[in-house]
Design a protein around this motif. Structure first.
Motif, PDB file in Angstrom:
ATOM      1  N   ASN A   7      69.177 -40.453  74.518  1.00 30.86           N
ATOM      2  CA  ASN A   7      69.466 -41.415  73.914  1.00 30.86           C
ATOM      3  C   ASN A   7      68.716 -42.711  74.006  1.00 30.86           C
ATOM      4  OD1 ASN A   7      71.156 -39.894  71.979  1.00 30.86           O
ATOM      5  ND2 ASN A   7      72.852 -40.077  73.282  1.00 30.86           N
ATOM      6  N   ILE A   8      67.257 -42.639  74.241  1.00 32.16           N
ATOM      7  CA  ILE A   8      66.807 -43.710  74.971  1.00 32.16           C
ATOM      8  C   ILE A   8      66.609 -44.692  73.666  1.00 32.16           C
ATOM      9  CG2 ILE A   8      64.537 -44.534  75.874  1.00 32.16           C
ATOM     10  CD1 ILE A   8      64.232 -41.869  77.251  1.00 32.16           C
ATOM     11  N   ILE A   9      66.901 -45.848  73.857  1.00 32.81           N
ATOM     12  CA  ILE A   9      66.812 -46.972  72.828  1.00 32.81           C
ATOM     13  C   ILE A   9      66.171 -48.046  73.630  1.00 32.81           C
ATOM     14  CG2 ILE A   9      68.039 -48.547  71.359  1.00 32.81           C
ATOM     15  CD1 ILE A   9      70.459 -46.522  71.263  1.00 32.81           C
ATOM     16  N   TRP A  10      65.116 -48.667  72.689  1.00 31.66           N
ATOM     17  CA  TRP A  10      64.562 -49.860  73.084  1.00 31.66           C
ATOM     18  C   TRP A  10      64.288 -51.044  72.127  1.00 31.66           C
ATOM     19  CZ3 TRP A  10      59.554 -51.312  71.075  1.00 31.66           C
ATOM     20  CH2 TRP A  10      58.958 -50.411  70.554  1.00 31.66           C
ATOM     21  N   ASN A  11      64.223 -52.019  72.562  1.00 30.19           N
ATOM     22  CA  ASN A  11      64.066 -53.123  71.527  1.00 30.19           C
ATOM     23  C   ASN A  11      62.958 -54.241  72.186  1.00 30.19           C
ATOM     24  OD1 ASN A  11      66.125 -52.969  69.406  1.00 30.19           O
ATOM     25  ND2 ASN A  11      67.411 -52.879  71.260  1.00 30.19           N
ATOM     26  N   SER A  12      62.120 -54.803  71.515  1.00 25.28           N
ATOM     27  CA  SER A  12      61.028 -55.740  71.998  1.00 25.28           C
ATOM     28  C   SER A  12      61.204 -57.029  71.431  1.00 25.28           C
ATOM     29  CB  SER A  12      59.757 -54.942  71.911  1.00 25.28           C
ATOM     30  OG  SER A  12      59.315 -54.668  70.641  1.00 25.28           O
ATOM     31  N   SER A  13      60.546 -57.839  71.983  1.00 30.58           N
ATOM     32  CA  SER A  13      60.135 -59.233  71.730  1.00 30.58           C
ATOM     33  C   SER A  13      59.011 -59.562  72.157  1.00 30.58           C
ATOM     34  CB  SER A  13      61.388 -60.388  71.755  1.00 30.58           C
ATOM     35  OG  SER A  13      61.146 -60.570  73.174  1.00 30.58           O
ATOM     36  N   ASP A  14      58.459 -60.969  71.862  1.00 32.30           N
ATOM     37  CA  ASP A  14      57.284 -61.258  72.290  1.00 32.30           C
ATOM     38  C   ASP A  14      57.093 -61.546  73.906  1.00 32.30           C
ATOM     39  OD1 ASP A  14      56.399 -61.571  69.674  1.00 32.30           O
ATOM     40  OD2 ASP A  14      56.776 -63.921  69.646  1.00 32.30           O
ATOM     41  N   SER A  15      58.175 -61.551  74.593  1.00 28.79           N
ATOM     42  CA  SER A  15      58.189 -61.650  76.020  1.00 28.79           C
ATOM     43  C   SER A  15      58.678 -60.568  76.621  1.00 28.79           C
ATOM     44  CB  SER A  15      58.807 -63.122  76.259  1.00 28.79           C
ATOM     45  OG  SER A  15      60.429 -62.953  75.869  1.00 28.79           O
ATOM     46  N   LYS A  16      59.710 -59.674  76.095  1.00 27.41           N
ATOM     47  CA  LYS A  16      60.327 -58.703  76.801  1.00 27.41           C
ATOM     48  C   LYS A  16      60.547 -57.438  75.928  1.00 27.41           C
ATOM     49  CE  LYS A  16      64.697 -60.653  76.013  1.00 27.41           C
ATOM     50  NZ  LYS A  16      65.978 -61.282  76.730  1.00 27.41           N
ATOM     51  N   ILE A  17      60.975 -56.173  76.898  1.00 33.33           N
ATOM     52  CA  ILE A  17      61.034 -55.046  76.274  1.00 33.33           C
ATOM     53  C   ILE A  17      62.808 -54.611  76.876  1.00 33.33           C
ATOM     54  CG2 ILE A  17      60.580 -52.570  75.950  1.00 33.33           C
ATOM     55  CD1 ILE A  17      57.775 -53.351  76.190  1.00 33.33           C
ATOM     56  N   ILE A  18      63.445 -54.322  76.025  1.00 30.24           N
ATOM     57  CA  ILE A  18      64.871 -53.954  76.719  1.00 30.24           C
ATOM     58  C   ILE A  18      65.164 -52.430  76.322  1.00 30.24           C
ATOM     59  CG2 ILE A  18      67.415 -53.991  76.605  1.00 30.24           C
ATOM     60  CD1 ILE A  18      66.757 -57.018  75.815  1.00 30.24           C
ATOM     61  N   LEU A  19      65.345 -51.375  77.387  1.00 23.71           N
ATOM     62  CA  LEU A  19      65.751 -50.204  77.211  1.00 23.71           C
ATOM     63  C   LEU A  19      67.056 -49.794  77.769  1.00 23.71           C
ATOM     64  CD1 LEU A  19      62.398 -48.772  78.969  1.00 23.71           C
ATOM     65  CD2 LEU A  19      62.723 -48.884  76.576  1.00 23.71           C
ATOM     66  N   ASN A  20      67.709 -48.986  76.765  1.00 20.04           N
ATOM     67  CA  ASN A  20      68.787 -48.280  77.381  1.00 20.04           C
ATOM     68  C   ASN A  20      68.783 -46.862  77.242  1.00 20.04           C
ATOM     69  OD1 ASN A  20      71.013 -50.928  77.412  1.00 20.04           O
ATOM     70  ND2 ASN A  20      69.520 -51.305  75.649  1.00 20.04           N
ATOM     71  N   TRP A  21      69.538 -46.025  78.017  1.00 23.60           N
ATOM     72  CA  TRP A  21      69.747 -44.851  78.011  1.00 23.60           C
ATOM     73  C   TRP A  21      70.998 -44.218  78.366  1.00 23.60           C
ATOM     74  CZ3 TRP A  21      66.237 -47.407  80.781  1.00 23.60           C
ATOM     75  CH2 TRP A  21      66.617 -47.429  82.563  1.00 23.60           C
ATOM     76  N   ASP A  22      71.142 -43.194  78.230  1.00 23.90           N
ATOM     77  CA  ASP A  22      72.591 -42.400  78.635  1.00 23.90           C
ATOM     78  C   ASP A  22      72.092 -41.854  80.148  1.00 23.90           C
ATOM     79  OD1 ASP A  22      73.950 -42.569  76.506  1.00 23.90           O
ATOM     80  OD2 ASP A  22      73.308 -40.546  75.780  1.00 23.90           O
ATOM     81  N   GLN A  23      73.483 -42.003  80.790  1.00 20.54           N
ATOM     82  CA  GLN A  23      73.163 -41.411  82.361  1.00 20.54           C
ATOM     83  C   GLN A  23      73.043 -40.160  82.275  1.00 20.54           C
ATOM     84  OE1 GLN A  23      76.511 -42.730  84.610  1.00 20.54           O
ATOM     85  NE2 GLN A  23      75.820 -44.671  85.034  1.00 20.54           N
ATOM     86  N   VAL A  24      72.189 -39.589  83.609  1.00 15.72           N
ATOM     87  CA  VAL A  24      72.092 -38.090  83.713  1.00 15.72           C
ATOM     88  C   VAL A  24      73.283 -37.722  84.690  1.00 15.72           C
ATOM     89  CG1 VAL A  24      70.514 -36.417  84.678  1.00 15.72           C
ATOM     90  CG2 VAL A  24      69.674 -38.063  83.275  1.00 15.72           C
ATOM     91  N   LYS A  25      73.905 -36.749  84.422  1.00 14.46           N
ATOM     92  CA  LYS A  25      74.889 -36.200  85.373  1.00 14.46           C
ATOM     93  C   LYS A  25      74.344 -34.913  85.961  1.00 14.46           C
ATOM     94  CE  LYS A  25      79.655 -34.740  85.998  1.00 14.46           C
ATOM     95  NZ  LYS A  25      81.050 -34.361  85.049  1.00 14.46           N
ATOM     96  N   ALA A  26      74.166 -34.779  87.224  1.00 10.81           N
ATOM     97  CA  ALA A  26      73.588 -33.840  87.901  1.00 10.81           C
ATOM     98  C   ALA A  26      74.541 -32.490  87.905  1.00 10.81           C
ATOM     99  CB  ALA A  26      73.297 -34.361  89.337  1.00 10.81           C
ATOM    100  N   LEU A  27      73.916 -31.378  87.892  1.00 13.67           N
ATOM    101  CA  LEU A  27      74.817 -30.125  87.868  1.00 13.67           C
ATOM    102  C   LEU A  27      75.219 -29.924  89.498  1.00 13.67           C
ATOM    103  CD1 LEU A  27      72.766 -27.977  85.701  1.00 13.67           C
ATOM    104  CD2 LEU A  27      74.765 -29.142  85.040  1.00 13.67           C
ATOM    105  N   ASP A  28      76.205 -29.219  89.669  1.00 12.77           N
ATOM    106  CA  ASP A  28      76.711 -28.655  91.117  1.00 12.77           C
ATOM    107  C   ASP A  28      75.575 -28.531  92.032  1.00 12.77           C
ATOM    108  OD1 ASP A  28      79.216 -29.626  90.192  1.00 12.77           O
ATOM    109  OD2 ASP A  28      79.876 -27.519  89.934  1.00 12.77           O
ATOM    110  N   ASN A  29      74.445 -27.643  91.432  1.00  8.04           N
ATOM    111  CA  ASN A  29      73.573 -27.142  92.475  1.00  8.04           C
ATOM    112  C   ASN A  29      72.150 -28.147  92.272  1.00  8.04           C
ATOM    113  OD1 ASN A  29      72.571 -26.851  89.768  1.00  8.04           O
ATOM    114  ND2 ASN A  29      71.620 -24.697  90.392  1.00  8.04           N
ATOM    115  N   GLU A  30      72.482 -29.476  91.859  1.00  7.38           N
ATOM    116  CA  GLU A  30      71.293 -30.417  91.762  1.00  7.38           C
ATOM    117  C   GLU A  30      71.627 -31.528  92.587  1.00  7.38           C
ATOM    118  OE1 GLU A  30      69.654 -29.388  87.124  1.00  7.38           O
ATOM    119  OE2 GLU A  30      71.003 -31.148  87.659  1.00  7.38           O
TER     120      GLU A  30
END
Length: 258
Positions: A205-228
């Motif tokens: 769920n990567i979401i990004w917004n931009s303007s003339d001076s900046k870019i804002i990114l948002n994403w869902d956290q990744v949860k590692a599996l037990d063997n990761e």
């Protein structure tokens, strides 16, 4: 002139294999060979006559010959008219014994999910056979030892890296010294567990917004599996005006502003 094509020394015998002289170059009847050999550094040659033009091998047996002892060998020719020239002198060695002592102080550490490094020390006691290198045997705990893989080092190297292993897995390792006669006794077996592999799932769920001076990114956290392995941060690739800037974000924030 006859050239020795192969001179091989064994622990209780020296075997000399030679190139026979073609009949058109024998220049008479009664053609044969003279094999001369002596321990390296001594003055007196030992001579043996091979009274056959077809002779191609001579074996000298002596139980007192020590492993890896140097000998000088040369081969001459003769016929009914007299003696011909000798080949150039060749220095050979009696065969080695396998190393008789095992490497010591075996230690292994995990470098990553796929790589480990193993260390050892040369045998503490003197070997009867010289050491040309070391052989490292390794196998996964779930596998059979007879199916173990092996890698070899050359010379005095006393460590090596083992790659392409399975992540989060227990491995057994052992080390032997080797030379041309074979391998010596095995060291004690040591164990090492590879690290957990990195997370297998990408952020969602990567979401990004931009303007003339900046870019804002948002994403869902990744949860590692037990063997990761644990998620420690995220990398964000920022492409702007054909320039690539790779940023390492320490922590687990799910947004980035650029």
């Amino acid at each position: 002139m006859v050239l020795t094509s192969l001179v091989r020394a064994l622990s209780v015998r020296i075997r000399v294999t030679l190139e026979t002289v073609p009949e058109e170059l024998q220049n008479g009847r009664g053609f044969g060979y003279v094999v001369a050999f002596r321990p390296y550094g001594q003055m007196i040659w030992m001579l043996t006559v091979l009274a056959s033009a077809d002779a191609s091998r001579y074996v000298f047996r002596n139980e007192s010959v020590h492993p890896f002892s140097p000998f000088e060998v040369k081969v001459g020719v003769f016929n009914n008219k007299g003696e011909g020239p000798f080949s150039p002198t060749t220095v050979v060695y009696s065969a080695e014994e396998e190393p008789t002592k095992a490497p010591a102080n075996i230690f292994a550490r995990s470098l990553s999910a796929t790589d480990v490094e193993v260390f050892w020390a040369s045998p503490m006691e003197k070997n009867r056979g010289r050491i040309q290198g070391y052989e490292v045997k390794y196998w996964r705990h779930d596998d059979k030892e007879e199916n173990a893989r092996k890698i070899r080092t050359i010379g005095n190297q006393t460590s090596t890296k083992i790659t392409n292993l399975k992540g989060s897995a227990l491995y057994h390792l052992a080390v032997k010294a080797y030379n041309s006669a074979g391998t010596g006794p095995s060291s004690a077996t040591v164990n090492v567990t590879t690290r957990k592999p990195p997370p297998s799932q990408p952020p969602g769920n990567i979401i990004w917004n931009s303007s003339d001076s900046k870019i804002i990114l948002n994403w869902d956290q990744v949860k590692a599996l037990d063997n990761e392995s644990e998620v420690k941060g995220y990398k964000v690739g920022n492409f702007f005006l054909q320039r690539h800037l790779l940023l390492l974000l320490v922590g687990t924030d799910c947004s980035h502003e650029s």
